[in-house]
Design a protein around this motif. Structure first.
Motif, PDB file in Angstrom:
ATOM      1  N   VAL A 146       0.860  -1.182   0.000  1.00  0.00           N
ATOM      2  CA  VAL A 146       0.000   0.000   0.000  1.00  0.00           C
ATOM      3  C   VAL A 146       0.897   1.233   0.000  1.00  0.00           C
ATOM      4  N   LEU A 147       0.719   2.095  -0.989  1.00  0.00           N
ATOM      5  CA  LEU A 147       1.506   3.318  -1.082  1.00  0.00           C
ATOM      6  C   LEU A 147       0.694   4.494  -0.554  1.00  0.00           C
ATOM      7  N   LEU A 148       1.241   5.193   0.451  1.00  0.00           N
ATOM      8  CA  LEU A 148       0.639   6.423   0.950  1.00  0.00           C
ATOM      9  C   LEU A 148       1.540   7.579   0.534  1.00  0.00           C
ATOM     10  N   ASP A 149       0.982   8.497  -0.242  1.00  0.00           N
ATOM     11  CA  ASP A 149       1.736   9.596  -0.839  1.00  0.00           C
ATOM     12  C   ASP A 149       1.487  10.872  -0.034  1.00  0.00           C
ATOM     13  N   LEU A 153      -0.876  14.410  -0.567  1.00  0.00           N
ATOM     14  CA  LEU A 153      -1.853  14.831   0.428  1.00  0.00           C
ATOM     15  C   LEU A 153      -1.705  16.312   0.740  1.00  0.00           C
ATOM     16  N   ARG A 154      -0.474  16.770   0.868  1.00  0.00           N
ATOM     17  CA  ARG A 154      -0.217  18.164   1.254  1.00  0.00           C
ATOM     18  C   ARG A 154      -0.188  19.123   0.068  1.00  0.00           C
ATOM     19  N   GLY A 155      -0.307  18.596  -1.140  1.00  0.00           N
ATOM     20  CA  GLY A 155      -0.322  19.452  -2.310  1.00  0.00           C
ATOM     21  C   GLY A 155       1.035  20.026  -2.682  1.00  0.00           C
ATOM     22  N   VAL A 156       2.105  19.265  -2.403  1.00  0.00           N
ATOM     23  CA  VAL A 156       3.462  19.705  -2.724  1.00  0.00           C
ATOM     24  C   VAL A 156       4.173  18.572  -3.466  1.00  0.00           C
ATOM     25  N   PRO A 157       5.237  18.886  -4.239  1.00  0.00           N
ATOM     26  CA  PRO A 157       5.933  17.817  -4.967  1.00  0.00           C
ATOM     27  C   PRO A 157       6.737  16.895  -4.068  1.00  0.00           C
ATOM     28  N   TRP A 158       7.239  17.427  -2.948  1.00  0.00           N
ATOM     29  CA  TRP A 158       8.025  16.639  -2.010  1.00  0.00           C
ATOM     30  C   TRP A 158       8.003  17.297  -0.643  1.00  0.00           C
ATOM     31  N   ALA A 173      -3.846  10.461   4.463  1.00  0.00           N
ATOM     32  CA  ALA A 173      -3.489   9.990   3.129  1.00  0.00           C
ATOM     33  C   ALA A 173      -4.360   8.798   2.732  1.00  0.00           C
ATOM     34  N   GLU A 174      -4.621   7.918   3.682  1.00  0.00           N
ATOM     35  CA  GLU A 174      -5.535   6.803   3.426  1.00  0.00           C
ATOM     36  C   GLU A 174      -6.877   7.323   2.920  1.00  0.00           C
ATOM     37  N   THR A 175      -7.449   8.258   3.652  1.00  0.00           N
ATOM     38  CA  THR A 175      -8.764   8.787   3.301  1.00  0.00           C
ATOM     39  C   THR A 175      -8.736   9.461   1.936  1.00  0.00           C
ATOM     40  N   ALA A 176      -7.714  10.274   1.687  1.00  0.00           N
ATOM     41  CA  ALA A 176      -7.622  10.999   0.421  1.00  0.00           C
ATOM     42  C   ALA A 176      -7.453  10.057  -0.756  1.00  0.00           C
ATOM     43  N   VAL A 181      -4.759   0.680   5.141  1.00  0.00           N
ATOM     44  CA  VAL A 181      -3.694  -0.249   5.492  1.00  0.00           C
ATOM     45  C   VAL A 181      -4.234  -1.286   6.457  1.00  0.00           C
ATOM     46  N   GLY A 182      -3.883  -2.562   6.232  1.00  0.00           N
ATOM     47  CA  GLY A 182      -4.403  -3.622   7.076  1.00  0.00           C
ATOM     48  C   GLY A 182      -3.329  -4.592   7.518  1.00  0.00           C
TER      49      GLY A 182
END
Length: 304
Positions: A146-149, A153-158, A173-176, A181-182
């Motif tokens: 599972v990838l959480l980005d 989420l924050r609206g930035v490149p990094w 991030a999960e919600t967005a 994750v389980g």
């Protein structure tokens, strides 16, 4: 975070770990055959994506001792004459460096004289590790990734060096991303390190890097995560705990028995996840068979 608060968190996360025995697989025991089958059943397109960065062979601010690669054959004359010849080469690397993708075995982190599960740190000697080595995962790690980005989420490149990912960030991030994750999952957290490095150039990550705040490990414990990976090394610098330079390493590997995947690359995976509108996939990790080693270079593969 005070040292006292960190040690209390360490104690709480360490409590569920089993005591005794030298061949435990740590949190990998959460990846049951049924969960592997379920992860494989989720494959839709059959597309595969590497999660590893190309191995660096040139020195830089984050790689003062880069991997070395040299040809041992053919010679100047071989291969140009009649008959059979083979091209051959030799490769060597500092496995636990700050640029190449690798796996940390459970014997990698010694804290207060012990390894995971209370195994004495003395089992690791100059001749190699005697237990909890990469050999524990000789059959590979296969499960649901599972990838959480977090930058997404924050609206930035990094995330900027020094920034820290909290448990609230992971939950948000999960919600967005419409995922969750389980138990037994391989949790991969993107901080945007690789994109920043390619855009602005390498820097001394021993001084500044984005990573997880130690308290974010409660999220992993609650969700029963089996493996933690990042495009950084999961630890932020400067450390949130002045007295402990790598608190996430200590909590994940030493307290919880969670293998770490450091310095991965998610930049090719993100657009595929966006295209398919899902952030989970079958993940396959195949370390080298190095019986006495504390880590291994890896090329994890996401299968979507």
């Amino acid at each position: 975070m005070s040292e006292a608060a960190f040690r209390e968190l360490y104690r709480r996360l360490r409590e569920p770990a089993p005591a005794g025995g030298e061949h435990r697989r740590g949190a990998l025991d959460l990846i049951t055959p049924e969960r592997v089958v379920a992860a494989a059943a989720g494959v839709r397109s059959g597309r595969t994506v590497s999660l590893a960065a190309p191995v660096e062979t040139r020195p830089g601010p984050d790689s003062p001792e880069p991997a070395t690669h040299r040809m041992t054959a053919p010679t100047d004359r071989e291969g140009h004459e009649h008959g059979l010849y083979f091209a051959r080469d030799r490769f060597a690397m500092n496995v636990h460096g700050d640029v190449d993708s690798h796996l940390d075995a459970l014997c990698h982190v010694m804290f207060d004289g012990a390894l995971y599960g209370g195994v004495p740190a003395g089992t690791v000697t100059p001749d190699g590790a005697g237990t909890l080595t990469v050999d524990l995962v000789r059959d590979g790690i296969v499960g649901r990734g599972v990838l959480l980005d977090v930058p997404r989420l924050r609206g930035v490149p990094w995330l900027d060096p020094g920034d820290q990912v909290t448990a609230d960030d992971l939950a948000a991030a999960e919600t967005a991303q419409g995922t969750r994750v389980g138990p037994g999952d391989l949790l991969l957290v993107r901080v945007g390190h690789r994109l920043r490095r390619r855009t602005l150039g390498a820097w001394d990550v021993t001084r500044e890097r984005a990573g997880l705040h130690p308290t974010a490990m409660r999220f992993l414990a609650e969700r029963q995560v089996s493996v933690l990976g990042s495009d950084g090394n999961s630890d932020a610098a400067p450390s949130a705990v002045a007295e402990v330079p790598f608190p996430v390493h200590v909590l994940a590997v030493n307290a919880m028995g969670v293998h770490l995947l450091d310095w991965l690359d998610f930049e090719e995976l993100v657009p595929v996840c966006e295209e398919q509108a899902r952030w989970h996939f079958l993940c396959v990790v195949a370390p080298l068979r190095l019986p006495a080693a504390t880590g291994s270079p890896v090329n994890p593969i996401a299968v979507l």
